[in-house]
Motif scaffolding. Structure first.
Motif, PDB file in Angstrom:
ATOM      1  N   UNK A  86       0.921  -1.325  -0.115  1.00  0.00           N
ATOM      2  CA  UNK A  86       0.115  -0.101  -0.094  1.00  0.00           C
ATOM      3  C   UNK A  86       0.802   1.188  -0.036  1.00  0.00           C
ATOM      4  N   UNK A  87       0.511   1.908  -0.796  1.00  0.00           N
ATOM      5  CA  UNK A  87       1.411   3.521  -0.939  1.00  0.00           C
ATOM      6  C   UNK A  87       0.464   4.478  -0.598  1.00  0.00           C
ATOM      7  N   UNK A  88       0.797   5.361   0.292  1.00  0.00           N
ATOM      8  CA  UNK A  88       0.062   6.793   0.511  1.00  0.00           C
ATOM      9  C   UNK A  88       1.080   7.814   0.078  1.00  0.00           C
ATOM     10  N   UNK A  89       0.235   9.005  -0.074  1.00  0.00           N
ATOM     11  CA  UNK A  89       0.639  10.196  -0.535  1.00  0.00           C
ATOM     12  C   UNK A  89       1.054  11.373   0.195  1.00  0.00           C
ATOM     13  N   UNK A  90       1.746  12.407  -0.340  1.00  0.00           N
ATOM     14  CA  UNK A  90       1.855  13.703   0.222  1.00  0.00           C
ATOM     15  C   UNK A  90       1.762  14.863  -1.023  1.00  0.00           C
ATOM     16  N   UNK A  91       1.233  15.650  -0.362  1.00  0.00           N
ATOM     17  CA  UNK A  91       1.242  16.963  -1.313  1.00  0.00           C
ATOM     18  C   UNK A  91       2.973  17.618  -1.065  1.00  0.00           C
ATOM     19  N   UNK A  92       3.212  18.349  -2.143  1.00  0.00           N
ATOM     20  CA  UNK A  92       4.657  19.038  -1.976  1.00  0.00           C
ATOM     21  C   UNK A  92       4.220  20.356  -1.878  1.00  0.00           C
ATOM     22  N   UNK A  93       4.764  20.874  -0.863  1.00  0.00           N
ATOM     23  CA  UNK A  93       4.385  22.373  -0.539  1.00  0.00           C
ATOM     24  C   UNK A  93       5.869  23.236  -1.199  1.00  0.00           C
ATOM     25  N   UNK A  94       5.524  24.017  -2.349  1.00  0.00           N
ATOM     26  CA  UNK A  94       6.676  24.814  -2.965  1.00  0.00           C
ATOM     27  C   UNK A  94       6.429  26.132  -2.708  1.00  0.00           C
ATOM     28  N   UNK A  95       7.504  26.979  -3.318  1.00  0.00           N
ATOM     29  CA  UNK A  95       7.379  28.536  -3.355  1.00  0.00           C
ATOM     30  C   UNK A  95       6.086  28.904  -4.272  1.00  0.00           C
ATOM     31  N   UNK A  96       5.661  27.964  -5.324  1.00  0.00           N
ATOM     32  CA  UNK A  96       4.682  28.370  -6.348  1.00  0.00           C
ATOM     33  C   UNK A  96       3.504  27.659  -5.943  1.00  0.00           C
ATOM     34  N   UNK A  97       3.338  26.938  -4.638  1.00  0.00           N
ATOM     35  CA  UNK A  97       2.072  26.566  -4.290  1.00  0.00           C
ATOM     36  C   UNK A  97       2.188  25.035  -3.993  1.00  0.00           C
ATOM     37  N   UNK A  98       1.139  24.557  -3.645  1.00  0.00           N
ATOM     38  CA  UNK A  98       0.990  22.847  -3.112  1.00  0.00           C
ATOM     39  C   UNK A  98       0.547  22.206  -4.469  1.00  0.00           C
ATOM     40  N   UNK A  99       1.563  21.208  -4.599  1.00  0.00           N
ATOM     41  CA  UNK A  99       1.164  20.203  -5.588  1.00  0.00           C
ATOM     42  C   UNK A  99       0.646  18.986  -4.872  1.00  0.00           C
ATOM     43  N   UNK A 100      -0.583  18.728  -5.568  1.00  0.00           N
ATOM     44  CA  UNK A 100      -1.130  17.499  -4.551  1.00  0.00           C
ATOM     45  C   UNK A 100      -0.543  16.063  -5.242  1.00  0.00           C
ATOM     46  N   UNK A 101      -0.415  15.048  -4.330  1.00  0.00           N
ATOM     47  CA  UNK A 101      -0.026  13.976  -4.613  1.00  0.00           C
ATOM     48  C   UNK A 101       1.335  13.703  -5.473  1.00  0.00           C
ATOM     49  N   UNK A 102       2.382  14.635  -5.035  1.00  0.00           N
ATOM     50  CA  UNK A 102       3.529  14.715  -5.751  1.00  0.00           C
ATOM     51  C   UNK A 102       4.524  13.700  -5.189  1.00  0.00           C
ATOM     52  N   UNK A 103       4.220  13.139  -3.845  1.00  0.00           N
ATOM     53  CA  UNK A 103       5.347  12.254  -3.547  1.00  0.00           C
ATOM     54  C   UNK A 103       4.599  11.047  -2.710  1.00  0.00           C
TER      55      UNK A 103
END
Length: 132
Positions: A86-103
């Motif tokens: 089972x994989x779970x996901x993270x949003x990546x918080x960047x200077x340009x905004x948050x990228x959902x499910x990028x990790x």
């Protein structure tokens, strides 16, 4: 009843073992890896693991403790791999905004890939990964 109504926890999952038809290896990466998102370093490690699976491109798994605090926010997304679990996901918080499910991460991976527990992988289209 349509399949969309089946509870995931009631669906039998096939567990597959890597082998000649679908090889998987996990090895320490020999060099330092720096991960940048929107120009900012979000991870820096000399302890990455390289997972090679079949004909897919190699994936670098970074120890979660080598990721900048605040760079990742858990999401509700989850997926299943019959070889890894089972994989779970993270949003990546960047200077340009948050990228959902990028990790993604495998918190309790199957034994064949057990070393990737406690590590995360970044989708390459959302980050710049450099070695050196």
């Amino acid at each position: 009843m349509p399949l969309s109504y089946l509870r995931e926890d009631l669906v039998e999952r096939t567990v597959k073992t890597p082998g000649p038809d679908h090889p998987i290896t996990v090895e320490p990466h020999p060099a330092r890896i720096v991960v940048r998102a929107a120009g900012k370093v979000v991870a820096d490690t000399t302890r990455a693991l390289t997972l090679r699976e079949g004909t897919y491109p190699p994936v670098q798994y970074i120890p979660l403790e080598d990721v900048e605090p605040g760079a990742l926010v858990p999401t509700d997304k989850s997926t299943y791999c019959p070889y890894k679990g089972d994989a779970s996901y993270y949003a990546l918080v960047t200077a340009d905004g948050t990228v959902p499910d990028a990790v993604w991460t495998y918190t309790e991976p199957y034994p064949a890939v057990g070393p990737i527990a406690g590590h995360v992988a970044f989708y390459p289209q959302h980050v710049e990964l450099t070695e050196g």
